[in-house]
Design a protein around this motif. Structure first.
Motif, PDB file in Angstrom:
ATOM      1  N   PRO A 245     -46.892 -53.688 -12.178  1.00 52.44           N
ATOM      2  CA  PRO A 245     -47.131 -54.286 -10.861  1.00 52.44           C
ATOM      3  C   PRO A 245     -46.378 -53.549  -9.754  1.00 52.44           C
ATOM      4  O   PRO A 245     -45.260 -53.073  -9.958  1.00 52.44           O
ATOM      5  N   LYS A 246     -46.996 -53.471  -8.598  1.00 55.96           N
ATOM      6  CA  LYS A 246     -46.387 -52.835  -7.425  1.00 55.96           C
ATOM      7  C   LYS A 246     -46.383 -53.841  -6.278  1.00 55.96           C
ATOM      8  O   LYS A 246     -47.318 -54.625  -6.121  1.00 55.96           O
ATOM      9  N   TYR A 247     -45.345 -53.793  -5.468  1.00 56.20           N
ATOM     10  CA  TYR A 247     -45.200 -54.778  -4.400  1.00 56.20           C
ATOM     11  C   TYR A 247     -44.877 -54.140  -3.049  1.00 56.20           C
ATOM     12  O   TYR A 247     -44.559 -54.855  -2.094  1.00 56.20           O
ATOM     13  N   GLY A 248     -44.973 -52.824  -2.949  1.00 55.33           N
ATOM     14  CA  GLY A 248     -44.644 -52.157  -1.695  1.00 55.33           C
ATOM     15  C   GLY A 248     -45.569 -52.562  -0.564  1.00 55.33           C
ATOM     16  O   GLY A 248     -45.116 -52.970   0.522  1.00 55.33           O
ATOM     17  N   LEU A 249     -46.882 -52.463  -0.779  1.00 58.76           N
ATOM     18  CA  LEU A 249     -47.841 -52.820   0.265  1.00 58.76           C
ATOM     19  C   LEU A 249     -47.784 -54.311   0.592  1.00 58.76           C
ATOM     20  O   LEU A 249     -47.913 -54.698   1.767  1.00 58.76           O
ATOM     21  N   ILE A 250     -47.612 -55.126  -0.432  1.00 56.64           N
ATOM     22  CA  ILE A 250     -47.565 -56.573  -0.209  1.00 56.64           C
ATOM     23  C   ILE A 250     -46.385 -56.925   0.697  1.00 56.64           C
ATOM     24  O   ILE A 250     -46.532 -57.666   1.679  1.00 56.64           O
ATOM     25  N   SER A 251     -45.214 -56.382   0.380  1.00 57.44           N
ATOM     26  CA  SER A 251     -44.030 -56.653   1.198  1.00 57.44           C
ATOM     27  C   SER A 251     -44.215 -56.115   2.608  1.00 57.44           C
ATOM     28  O   SER A 251     -43.903 -56.802   3.595  1.00 57.44           O
ATOM     29  N   GLY A 252     -44.732 -54.896   2.717  1.00 56.72           N
ATOM     30  CA  GLY A 252     -44.949 -54.303   4.034  1.00 56.72           C
ATOM     31  C   GLY A 252     -45.928 -55.102   4.873  1.00 56.72           C
ATOM     32  O   GLY A 252     -45.737 -55.271   6.085  1.00 56.72           O
ATOM     33  N   CYS A 253     -46.975 -55.610   4.234  1.00 55.99           N
ATOM     34  CA  CYS A 253     -47.970 -56.396   4.959  1.00 55.99           C
ATOM     35  C   CYS A 253     -47.374 -57.704   5.468  1.00 55.99           C
ATOM     36  O   CYS A 253     -47.590 -58.083   6.632  1.00 55.99           O
ATOM     37  N   ILE A 254     -46.626 -58.398   4.615  1.00 57.80           N
ATOM     38  CA  ILE A 254     -46.021 -59.667   5.027  1.00 57.80           C
ATOM     39  C   ILE A 254     -45.051 -59.449   6.185  1.00 57.80           C
ATOM     40  O   ILE A 254     -45.066 -60.193   7.189  1.00 57.80           O
ATOM     41  N   ILE A 255     -44.219 -58.416   6.079  1.00 61.54           N
ATOM     42  CA  ILE A 255     -43.253 -58.133   7.153  1.00 61.54           C
ATOM     43  C   ILE A 255     -43.973 -57.789   8.447  1.00 61.54           C
ATOM     44  O   ILE A 255     -43.598 -58.254   9.534  1.00 61.54           O
ATOM     45  N   THR A 256     -45.035 -56.981   8.367  1.00 64.24           N
ATOM     46  CA  THR A 256     -45.784 -56.586   9.569  1.00 64.24           C
ATOM     47  C   THR A 256     -46.424 -57.796  10.240  1.00 64.24           C
ATOM     48  O   THR A 256     -46.360 -57.951  11.473  1.00 64.24           O
ATOM     49  N   ILE A 257     -47.049 -58.667   9.442  1.00 62.50           N
ATOM     50  CA  ILE A 257     -47.699 -59.855  10.015  1.00 62.50           C
ATOM     51  C   ILE A 257     -46.672 -60.749  10.698  1.00 62.50           C
ATOM     52  O   ILE A 257     -46.895 -61.240  11.822  1.00 62.50           O
ATOM     53  N   ILE A 258     -45.522 -60.961  10.050  1.00 69.62           N
ATOM     54  CA  ILE A 258     -44.485 -61.811  10.633  1.00 69.62           C
ATOM     55  C   ILE A 258     -43.957 -61.196  11.926  1.00 69.62           C
ATOM     56  O   ILE A 258     -43.781 -61.884  12.939  1.00 69.62           O
ATOM     57  N   CYS A 259     -43.702 -59.883  11.918  1.00 68.77           N
ATOM     58  CA  CYS A 259     -43.173 -59.209  13.119  1.00 68.77           C
ATOM     59  C   CYS A 259     -44.167 -59.293  14.274  1.00 68.77           C
ATOM     60  O   CYS A 259     -43.772 -59.558  15.422  1.00 68.77           O
ATOM     61  N   ILE A 260     -45.444 -59.071  13.998  1.00 66.65           N
ATOM     62  CA  ILE A 260     -46.446 -59.134  15.065  1.00 66.65           C
ATOM     63  C   ILE A 260     -46.569 -60.561  15.594  1.00 66.65           C
ATOM     64  O   ILE A 260     -46.685 -60.781  16.807  1.00 66.65           O
TER      65      ILE A 260
END
Length: 562
Positions: A245-260
């Motif tokens: 399992p990989k979680y890099g994109l998932i973490s990046g997406c969640i952080i980006t959505i929250i920041c925006i």
């Protein structure tokens, strides 16, 4: 209000550029239609280009009367050029009942039998969501872009920035949905591999278990018929370089959505504070008595008719009136702020829901198998085998008619040019053109492809069997070494077998090879196993085929040496 004014100006900008908006939507619609009907559009455009008078490709090809005599089938090379150009459109729809069954089996083994890939309505929803997000971002940042520019330029810049942000979010959420689906299937493979190891006691890497030759397109979907379900799934996955399992994109997406979301809310609160200050300065929300009436400090009470004696109202009355005015004003401001924050929360909720829907669509539409999309087009678009056969028969007939029309056009041009040719071989081909049809070319091409695929499949099968045999030998050596170590440990307290007894009846190399091939190595030493494998490799490399006499002579020589 400033925000409403900006939003109204955005709507006016769209209205003023309505033709451009319609053109953009038409372009998107055509692009979607092209993706869904790519073969039809491409074949039509290519046929038009080939048959175009004077400058078309057939006009140039007709000048080449060189003969191609490959596999005993004589064609003009120009004719084969046309055949090669339009054969792929026919071959894409050259499917039969076996193709239908094989495609269904491939989807089942790849765990994609219940998955529906991205369709027209999915893409339409995504396009609309992107436009909504872009207008929302433009609405938020319109007053903060190019502050020294004109209002129209600010709005145009805000719209462009909003489109860029929305496009980035679209790609990010799309990839995040794919990574979530990949993680799910990777965990399934790892869990079933662990269960397989517990049941069989065989420990081996996923790389050794994977058969890279399995393919639906090359008709090698049967190579793992007798394998475990998780191995069948593994053989069809898109990416097997790292099954974890990989979680890099998932973490990046969640952080980006929250920041925006936080940034958009912060900008809205900044605009709100500015608007409240503007209201206070302008007195938009304040209590005023009608003109000419007594207010505040100028309220007086006449005690006499002549007005000679006046008395100010009590201070308590003045303070009470002022407190009531301040409270009413404060209540108005509080109500406006609460309404604004409720609106901000609702807009933030809509933004997060849109991102969640984009991720969900991508997650549901992800196909595990590297060839699942092609297999889906063959099997899952139809309710029955009859419907499947009817559809592909119609598509094949259409592709054949397009190819035949272009070939007829070329042959008519060749006839005109061949009248000046004195070559008997060329004239013979020209006179027999009516027998060389696009259907004949297809049959000859299919025959050649079948023979090529048969040889390729055999090579792949031989290679895979050799690799599996090599992996099996490696595992056998590893297991035998482990068993030998355990045997030494268990017999450390017992009397060792006399060396003279071991040498009384030494095993021949053929006996050792037989035990190795039968996987019965409990009685063999490490040295005997290594000697046996060396002899197996030597015989394989030298392609030794012993006669019975040679075998007896070799065994006798080995016994004499021992």
């Amino acid at each position: 209000m400033t925000e409403l004014k900006d939003f109204a100006e955005i709507l006016l900008l769209i209205k003023d550029n309505i033709k451009l908006v319609i053109f953009a939507f038409s372009l998107v619609a055509f692009f979607i239609f092209f993706l869904m009907n790519r073969d039809y559009v491409e074949s039509r455009v290519k046929a038009f280009w080939y048959r175009l008078p004077l400058i078309g490709k057939n006009a140039r090809l007709s000048k080449n009367l060189e003969v191609d005599d490959e596999n005993g089938h004589k064609w003009f090379k120009s004719e084969k050029n046309v055949g090669n150009a339009f054969y792929p459109y026919f071959n894409d729809y050259n499917k039969n009942a076996d193709s239908y069954v094989s495609a269904t089996q491939y989807l089942n083994r790849a765990h994609d039998n219940s998955t529906t890939p991205m369709g027209f309505w999915h893409w339409l929803f995504i396009v609309v969501a992107v436009l909504i997000e872009a207008s929302s971002f433009a609405y938020v940042i319109a007053g903060f872009t190019l502050t020294d520019a004109s209002n129209a330029l600010q709005i145009q810049t805000a719209v462009m920035i909003g489109l860029v942000i929305s496009a980035i979010l679209l790609v990010l959420t799309h990839k995040t949905g794919y990574q979530l689906a990949e993680n799910k299937i990777f965990n399934k493979v790892l869990d079933e591999r662990a269960d397989y190891q517990r049941r069989t006691g065989i420990e081996t890497s996923l790389t050794n278990l994977k058969n890279s030759s399995v393919s639906w397109k090359t008709k090698l979907n049967h190579l793992d018929d007798n394998k475990e379900p998780f191995i069948q799934l593994l053989n069809r996955l898109k990416d097997t370089k790292s099954i974890k399992p990989k979680y890099g994109l998932i973490s990046g997406c969640i952080i980006t959505i929250i920041c925006i979301a936080i940034a958009a809310t912060y900008i809205r609160t900044t605009v709100l504070d500015g608007y409240i200050n503007q209201m206070i300065e302008s007195g938009e929300y304040s209590t005023h008595t009608p003109s000419g009436s007594a207010t505040g400090d100028d309220i007086s009470l006449s005690l006499f008719d002549d007005g000679t004696t006046e008395r100010q109202p009590p201070q308590e009355v003045i303070d009470t009136n002022k407190a009531a005015e301040d409270k009413a004003y404060s209540d108005q401001i509080d109500a406006f702020v609460r309404g604004s924050w409720a609106t901000f929360g609702f807009l933030g909720f809509i933004f997060i829901v849109l991102q969640w829907l984009s991720i969900l669509i991508s997650y549901k539409a992800y196909m595990n198998g590297s060839e699942s999309l092609e297999a889906y087009k063959v099997a899952k678009k139809f309710n029955s085998l009859d419907e499947f056969q009817s559809y592909y028969r119609e598509k094949r007939d259409y592709a054949e008619s397009i190819g035949q029309a272009v070939l007829n056009d070329l042959q008519s041009k060749i006839r005109e040019r061949a009248r000046t040719s004195h070559s008997g071989n060329e004239m013979n081909l020209v006179n027999n053109m009516q027998h060389r049809t696009f259907r004949m070319y297809i049959d000859q091409k299919d025959e050649a492809n079948y023979e090529f695929e048969r040889k390729t499949r055999q090579k792949q099968i031989d290679k895979e069997e050799q690799e599996q045999a090599e992996r099996h030998r490696t595992d056998m050596i590893r297991n035998s070494s482990s068993q030998h170590t355990q045997s030494n440990q268990s017999s450390s307290g017992q009397e060792s077998e006399p060396q003279s007894d071991r040498n009384e009846n030494p095993r021949s190399i053929d006996d050792i090879i037989k035990l190795i091939e039968a996987a019965d190595i409990s009685l063999l030493s490490d040295k005997e196993i290594m000697d046996g494998y060396r002899e197996i490799e030597a015989r394989k490399n030298k392609k030794i085929e012993e006669t019975p006499q040679e075998r007896l002579a070799r065994i006798r020589a080995e016994m004499e040496q021992n």
